[in-house]
Scaffold this active site. Structure first.
Site, PDB file in Angstrom:
ATOM      1  N   SER B 103       0.760  -1.343   0.125  1.00  0.00           N
ATOM      2  CA  SER B 103      -0.157  -0.200   0.135  1.00  0.00           C
ATOM      3  C   SER B 103       0.860   0.595  -0.006  1.00  0.00           C
ATOM      4  O   SER B 103       1.754   1.145   1.146  1.00  0.00           O
ATOM      5  CB  SER B 103      -0.854   0.176   1.253  1.00  0.00           C
ATOM      6  N   HIS B 117      -2.845   7.605  -4.768  1.00  0.00           N
ATOM      7  CA  HIS B 117      -2.459   6.282  -4.251  1.00  0.00           C
ATOM      8  C   HIS B 117      -2.996   5.003  -4.401  1.00  0.00           C
ATOM      9  O   HIS B 117      -3.310   4.670  -5.582  1.00  0.00           O
ATOM     10  CB  HIS B 117      -3.712   6.580  -3.073  1.00  0.00           C
ATOM     11  N   ASN B 119      -2.841   0.553  -4.439  1.00  0.00           N
ATOM     12  CA  ASN B 119      -2.809  -1.052  -3.186  1.00  0.00           C
ATOM     13  C   ASN B 119      -3.242  -2.579  -3.784  1.00  0.00           C
ATOM     14  O   ASN B 119      -3.927  -2.230  -4.773  1.00  0.00           O
ATOM     15  CB  ASN B 119      -3.803   0.044  -2.092  1.00  0.00           C
ATOM     16  N   ARG B 121      -3.328  -6.800  -3.023  1.00  0.00           N
ATOM     17  CA  ARG B 121      -2.630  -7.781  -2.643  1.00  0.00           C
ATOM     18  C   ARG B 121      -3.967  -8.816  -2.266  1.00  0.00           C
ATOM     19  O   ARG B 121      -4.803  -9.261  -3.701  1.00  0.00           O
ATOM     20  CB  ARG B 121      -3.890  -7.239  -0.663  1.00  0.00           C
ATOM     21  N   HIS B 150      -6.103   8.266 -16.916  1.00  0.00           N
ATOM     22  CA  HIS B 150      -6.878   7.613 -16.759  1.00  0.00           C
ATOM     23  C   HIS B 150      -7.531   6.947 -18.246  1.00  0.00           C
ATOM     24  O   HIS B 150      -7.259   5.539 -18.401  1.00  0.00           O
ATOM     25  CB  HIS B 150      -8.894   8.520 -17.050  1.00  0.00           C
TER      26      HIS B 150
END
Lengths: 280, 280
Positions: B103, B117, B119, B121, B150
């Site tokens: 993260s 930002h 992340n 997992r 984008h």
């Protein structure tokens, strides 16, 4: 006017009167340092969604003494939602409510002066009760100041009930606590809810005294430290402490959650947030 | 080593490798502006409570480019609580879980450069899946930059599945939204969860591509605006925008709630918070 309506009216008027007294007092304190007149600006807001009523927000910002101090007085009424009514005494079968309150948060520019928070309210469902309290959040430890604040609270509480101070202080310590930090928000104070001794005049007298005591104690604490020098290191400690204040208000505060869940006025709900804060 | 253990190992290694690549890239970007070497500092933490495992937090603070950028890589395992297991696919009857993740949150000094930002997992219960995404939060509107970001995401997504971009973009818009402000957190991005196409290699290839694309897009966006001038007004807009970022993370973010509810490492959970923020 029936008796209950009379009690509502009296309480509402007292909160507006207290607001005026405290705003006047804080404006005087601002002048002591800045030598300039700086007035609270008022903003009226209306409840939205299912609730009716509204409030007046008084704010003084960017002063020499006050970084930001907000005073919010409001009266709202309506019906609690199906989910919410189960949690509120006297609303289980009848969701009607009426509530009036005053709430104050002061964030000071000088990191040696503590932030102060105060609130009192009168809630009416099929039952009725008072709630509220006050607490102090210094950035830098000051044992003498903590003792002065708590001695003042104890003296006031003792006039009303021998166990008010010890019980209301304990409530405050339990409530203003950040479990994820294993830290108290500040130096505590008093905090109470569902106060109803079946003697409205007695309870209302306590509520008035809590308000006046907040005015007097906060005013004395502010004036004592008004001219103290501070440096960048002190300021950084204050800004980090304010970060904790924000964590508490956004993660745990019941008033904030209540406001956000009931489409309350955002500016009034977030009035308590400091103007600037830091995180490590 | 059985197949599942192999997948866990591979994913864990990839996250550590990606961390190293991104830290190196950001250190280079920091030098471009400051002309000084500034390195990420690493801190190891262990899971507490019922969970086992831990993580490594890499942080670079007070740079000329980066106000604060944190990279957290962790692997934790154990048993979900009785309450929590009901909410997690494949854990209803067997509360064992294993989870690894990376993260990253970057808060830039220059208010003309957006916060980024990211992340990803890999979660294993009796089922297993990937989750993650990335999003961009500018303080000042920049349509060209939004299009660049984008377009990059769309191009990458389209290599993997014709509908990934549209679905994962929509998830992101829905998730990163502040209902009490009636505002989006930023310019959006992509966000996905419970990704399992019964073809682990295919899914893992997407996860790798999401990570590399984050590295490339964030690096290009940072470099493009590195030397742009800004003034106090721009900075104030950025600090207010960061206030919203904090509101989102403390009021709504699932990762923050998960971390706080499971006694996670506070420094790692709050790594996402900007170093300084303002409120009106």
């Amino acid at each position: 006017m029936n008796e209950l309506d009379y009690k509502k009216k009296i309480t509402e008027r007292w909160f507006a009167d207290l607001r005026d007294q405290i705003c006047k007092e804080y404006e005087k304190i601002e002048i002591l340092k800045s030598k300039k007149v700086k007035k609270f600006s008022k903003k009226t807001w209306k409840a939205s969604g299912t609730a009716k009523g509204g409030g007046v927000m008084s704010i003084l910002k960017d002063g020499e003494v006050f970084d930001k101090v907000g005073v919010n007085v409001s009266t709202v009424y309506g019906k609690f939602s199906e989910e919410f009514k189960k949690k509120i005494p006297g609303a289980e079968k009848n969701p009607n409510f009426w509530a009036t309150g005053i709430s104050i948060v002061a964030h000071l520019k000088n990191p040696k002066i503590p932030a102060m928070h105060f609130n009192t309210r009168f809630i009416v469902t099929t039952k009725s009760w008072f709630g509220g309290g006050m607490d102090m959040t210094p950035s830098l430890d000051d044992k003498k100041q903590k003792k002065f604040f708590h001695d003042g609270l104890k003296k006031m509480c003792s006039k009303h009930h021998s166990s008010y101070y010890s019980i209301h202080k304990k409530n405050c310590d339990t409530y203003f606590y950040l479990p994820h930090r294993n830290e108290s928000r500040g130096d505590g104070g008093i905090f109470f809810d569902y106060l109803n001794n079946k003697d409205w005049n007695k309870d209302f007298y306590y509520i008035r005294d809590v308000g006046i005591t907040f005015k007097n104690l906060s005013s004395e604490i502010f004036k004592k430290k008004l001219h103290l020098k501070w440096n960048k290191k002190d300021k950084d400690i204050q800004l980090l402490k304010r970060g904790r204040y924000i964590e508490f208000n956004l993660l745990y505060d019941r008033g904030t959650k209540f406001g956000l869940n009931t489409n309350g006025n955002i500016e009034a709900i977030f009035m308590s947030l400091p103007p600037i804060a830091k995180w490590n």
